[in-house]
Scaffold this motif. Structure first.
Motif, mmCIF file in Angstrom:
data_model
loop_
_atom_site.group_PDB
_atom_site.id
_atom_site.type_symbol
_atom_site.label_atom_id
_atom_site.label_comp_id
_atom_site.label_asym_id
_atom_site.label_seq_id
_atom_site.Cartn_x
_atom_site.Cartn_y
_atom_site.Cartn_z
ATOM 1 N N LEU A 159 1.239 -1.652 0.059
ATOM 2 C CA LEU A 159 0.245 0.267 0.171
ATOM 3 C C LEU A 159 0.775 1.521 -0.132
ATOM 4 C CD1 LEU A 159 -2.742 -0.993 2.708
ATOM 5 C CD2 LEU A 159 -2.959 -1.301 0.184
ATOM 6 N N ARG A 160 2.343 1.704 0.729
ATOM 7 C CA ARG A 160 2.708 2.765 0.886
ATOM 8 C C ARG A 160 3.828 2.714 -0.653
ATOM 9 N NH1 ARG A 160 4.436 0.016 6.708
ATOM 10 N NH2 ARG A 160 3.097 1.638 7.917
ATOM 11 N N ASP A 161 3.994 1.450 -1.072
ATOM 12 C CA ASP A 161 5.375 1.427 -2.076
ATOM 13 C C ASP A 161 4.236 1.408 -3.404
ATOM 14 O OD1 ASP A 161 7.683 1.276 -0.383
ATOM 15 O OD2 ASP A 161 7.586 -0.522 -1.169
ATOM 16 N N GLY A 162 3.612 0.882 -3.685
ATOM 17 C CA GLY A 162 2.473 1.178 -5.168
ATOM 18 C C GLY A 162 1.760 0.326 -5.222
ATOM 19 N N VAL A 163 0.716 0.129 -5.502
ATOM 20 C CA VAL A 163 -0.661 -1.108 -5.451
ATOM 21 C C VAL A 163 -0.703 -1.660 -7.467
ATOM 22 C CG1 VAL A 163 -2.495 -2.984 -4.944
ATOM 23 C CG2 VAL A 163 -1.116 -1.235 -3.076
ATOM 24 N N GLU A 164 -0.669 -2.528 -7.608
ATOM 25 C CA GLU A 164 -1.101 -2.506 -9.112
ATOM 26 C C GLU A 164 -2.439 -2.715 -9.352
ATOM 27 O OE1 GLU A 164 0.118 -2.262 -13.151
ATOM 28 O OE2 GLU A 164 1.500 -2.251 -11.655
ATOM 29 N N LEU A 165 -3.303 -1.480 -9.736
ATOM 30 C CA LEU A 165 -4.365 -1.710 -10.495
ATOM 31 C C LEU A 165 -4.676 -1.943 -11.916
ATOM 32 C CD1 LEU A 165 -5.791 0.726 -7.614
ATOM 33 C CD2 LEU A 165 -5.244 -1.493 -7.432
ATOM 34 N N ASP A 166 -5.548 -2.202 -11.881
ATOM 35 C CA ASP A 166 -6.074 -2.408 -14.141
ATOM 36 C C ASP A 166 -6.014 -1.210 -14.213
ATOM 37 O OD1 ASP A 166 -8.211 -0.678 -12.890
ATOM 38 O OD2 ASP A 166 -9.243 -2.136 -13.308
ATOM 39 N N ASP A 167 -5.487 0.078 -13.590
ATOM 40 C CA ASP A 167 -5.289 1.233 -14.324
ATOM 41 C C ASP A 167 -3.729 1.916 -14.332
ATOM 42 O OD1 ASP A 167 -6.048 1.658 -12.092
ATOM 43 O OD2 ASP A 167 -7.464 3.648 -12.358
ATOM 44 N N GLY A 168 -3.284 0.937 -13.804
ATOM 45 C CA GLY A 168 -1.451 1.097 -13.815
ATOM 46 C C GLY A 168 -1.017 1.301 -12.406
ATOM 47 N N ILE A 169 -0.069 1.261 -11.670
ATOM 48 C CA ILE A 169 0.463 1.051 -9.824
ATOM 49 C C ILE A 169 0.043 2.117 -9.319
ATOM 50 C CG2 ILE A 169 2.584 1.767 -11.475
ATOM 51 C CD1 ILE A 169 3.546 0.224 -8.633
ATOM 52 N N THR A 170 -0.660 2.496 -8.515
ATOM 53 C CA THR A 170 -0.176 3.816 -7.713
ATOM 54 C C THR A 170 0.554 4.649 -6.960
ATOM 55 O OG1 THR A 170 -0.348 1.852 -4.922
ATOM 56 C CG2 THR A 170 -3.129 2.389 -6.749
ATOM 57 N N ALA A 171 0.596 5.844 -6.526
ATOM 58 C CA ALA A 171 1.703 6.701 -6.102
ATOM 59 C C ALA A 171 1.854 6.219 -5.068
ATOM 60 C CB ALA A 171 1.818 8.308 -6.340
ATOM 61 N N PRO A 172 2.980 6.424 -4.199
ATOM 62 C CA PRO A 172 3.186 6.133 -2.633
ATOM 63 C C PRO A 172 2.126 6.637 -1.821
ATOM 64 C CG PRO A 172 5.566 6.127 -4.197
ATOM 65 C CD PRO A 172 4.540 6.926 -5.403
ATOM 66 N N ALA A 173 2.210 5.970 -1.280
ATOM 67 C CA ALA A 173 0.458 6.591 0.193
ATOM 68 C C ALA A 173 1.762 6.160 1.251
ATOM 69 C CB ALA A 173 -0.061 5.516 -0.542
ATOM 70 N N LYS A 174 1.138 6.969 2.289
ATOM 71 C CA LYS A 174 1.010 7.191 3.737
ATOM 72 C C LYS A 174 0.505 6.077 4.707
ATOM 73 C CE LYS A 174 3.086 11.596 4.523
ATOM 74 N NZ LYS A 174 2.397 13.301 4.419
ATOM 75 N N VAL A 175 0.360 5.131 5.289
ATOM 76 C CA VAL A 175 -1.022 4.410 5.870
ATOM 77 C C VAL A 175 0.341 3.680 6.813
ATOM 78 C CG1 VAL A 175 -1.391 1.895 5.146
ATOM 79 C CG2 VAL A 175 -0.784 3.274 2.972
ATOM 80 N N SER A 176 -1.107 3.840 7.846
ATOM 81 C CA SER A 176 -0.965 3.819 9.132
ATOM 82 C C SER A 176 -1.457 2.535 9.588
ATOM 83 C CB SER A 176 -0.161 4.655 10.279
ATOM 84 O OG SER A 176 -1.593 5.506 10.858
ATOM 85 N N GLN A 177 -1.527 1.871 10.608
ATOM 86 C CA GLN A 177 -2.259 0.817 11.243
ATOM 87 C C GLN A 177 -2.960 0.662 12.788
ATOM 88 O OE1 GLN A 177 -3.848 -3.331 10.701
ATOM 89 N NE2 GLN A 177 -1.950 -3.551 10.811
ATOM 90 N N PRO A 178 -3.522 2.042 13.101
ATOM 91 C CA PRO A 178 -2.811 2.580 14.715
ATOM 92 C C PRO A 178 -4.561 1.459 15.093
ATOM 93 C CG PRO A 178 -5.393 3.510 13.581
ATOM 94 C CD PRO A 178 -3.958 2.938 12.399
ATOM 95 N N GLU A 179 -4.618 0.124 14.715
ATOM 96 C CA GLU A 179 -5.339 -1.295 15.549
ATOM 97 C C GLU A 179 -5.420 -2.264 13.436
ATOM 98 O OE1 GLU A 179 -9.327 -0.968 16.980
ATOM 99 O OE2 GLU A 179 -8.569 0.816 16.787
ATOM 100 N N PRO A 180 -5.277 -3.836 14.704
ATOM 101 C CA PRO A 180 -5.648 -4.415 13.311
ATOM 102 C C PRO A 180 -7.045 -4.258 12.705
ATOM 103 C CG PRO A 180 -4.815 -5.272 15.349
ATOM 104 C CD PRO A 180 -5.266 -3.902 16.182
ATOM 105 N N GLY A 181 -6.725 -4.458 11.577
ATOM 106 C CA GLY A 181 -8.536 -3.947 11.058
ATOM 107 C C GLY A 181 -8.290 -2.209 10.913
ATOM 108 N N ILE A 182 -7.498 -1.281 11.295
ATOM 109 C CA ILE A 182 -8.061 -0.130 10.719
ATOM 110 C C ILE A 182 -6.845 0.121 10.144
ATOM 111 C CG2 ILE A 182 -8.503 2.132 11.564
ATOM 112 C CD1 ILE A 182 -10.951 -0.016 12.124
ATOM 113 N N LEU A 183 -6.791 1.481 9.400
ATOM 114 C CA LEU A 183 -5.803 1.601 8.357
ATOM 115 C C LEU A 183 -6.629 3.130 8.297
ATOM 116 C CD1 LEU A 183 -5.501 -0.313 5.233
ATOM 117 C CD2 LEU A 183 -4.693 -0.178 7.431
#
Length: 251
Positions: A159-183
């Motif tokens: 998620l942070r580095d880029g995810v390959e989607l059908d319309d191309g790879i996503t730009a880097p994102a800021k992602v944290s998981q403050p608790e399990p299953g919550i982003l």
């Protein structure tokens, strides 16, 4: 350029207009003009310039300041089930059932029907385009509840580095998981259903999605279905944010 500025039009003094829309005192506005940070219709302004707020394009650091008297700026906490359109063919509730319909306004970007949270609504097309355009990099923060428990370290890295989607790879994102299953995810792109598709790609489909911030604007006290006008400080903060991202992109 100097010759064009020398032909001063009739109207209000530029520093008075800047002060009236929240850029500090007239002295502060004069300092902005003297520093070459203000343009009128693309020309660098000089002290003493007179402007017509109804017709002249006035920009500070490359961002329009929205001085026309009929411009409005709303902040809405969109509830789930409300569609971001002026009229729905299935008779679902729309954002126009919540905010004033006069003057005619439109949303800055979109949220799908089931996504909740912050939506900006205005009739200032120039500023709206600057906020929404991906090249300006105005970030958007989301609180996400996902299925299948905690996202794995590998999933977070993707998620942070880029995810390959059908319309191309996503730009880097800021992602944290403050608790399990919550982003908490911050992106600056505007692809259709992007956060949902990103989470699904790493094996954790979205259960609930709430946008909490757009650039410098957020309001934790605004309840679902409530709206309010932006403050002058919020409008100026957004103008400055758009200008700053534009300047960084040109470096």
């Amino acid at each position: 350029m100097a010759a064009r500025n020398a032909q001063l039009p009739t109207g209000e003094r530029l520093q008075k207009v800047l002060a009236a829309v929240g850029f500090g005192s007239r002295r502060t506005a004069e300092d902005l003009i003297s520093a070459g940070r203000v343009t009128v219709n693309g020309d660098v302004a000089i002290l003493g310039r007179r402007v017509d707020p109804d017709n002249d394009l006035i920009e500070v650091d490359g961002a329009p300041i929205g001085v026309k008297p009929d411009l409005v700026y709303y902040m809405l906490n969109k509830p789930a089930g409300v569609v971001v359109t002026s009229k729905d063919t299935h008779d679902r509730r729309t954002i126009m059932d919540i905010v004033p319909t006069e003057p005619r306004v439109f949303s800055v970007g979109r949220l799908d029907a089931e996504t909740e949270g912050l939506l900006l609504i205005t009739n200032d097309g120039q500023l709206a385009n600057r906020i929404a355009h991906p090249s300006n990099g105005v970030d958007k923060e989301y609180l996400v509840e996902v299925d299948n428990g905690a996202v794995s370290p590998g999933g977070l890295r993707r998620l942070r580095d880029g995810v390959e989607l059908d319309d191309g790879i996503t730009a880097p994102a800021k992602v944290s998981q403050p608790e399990p299953g919550i982003l908490r995810i911050t992106i600056h792109e505007g692809r259709n259903r992007q956060v949902r598709r990103m989470c699904e790609a790493v094996g954790n489909p979205v259960r609930r999605l709430v946008r909490t911030r757009i650039g410098p604007l957020a309001d934790k006290t605004l309840q679902p279905g409530e709206w309010r006008h932006w403050t002058t400080d919020e409008r100026n903060a957004m103008i400055e944010a758009v200008a700053a991202t534009r300047l960084r992109g040109s470096e």
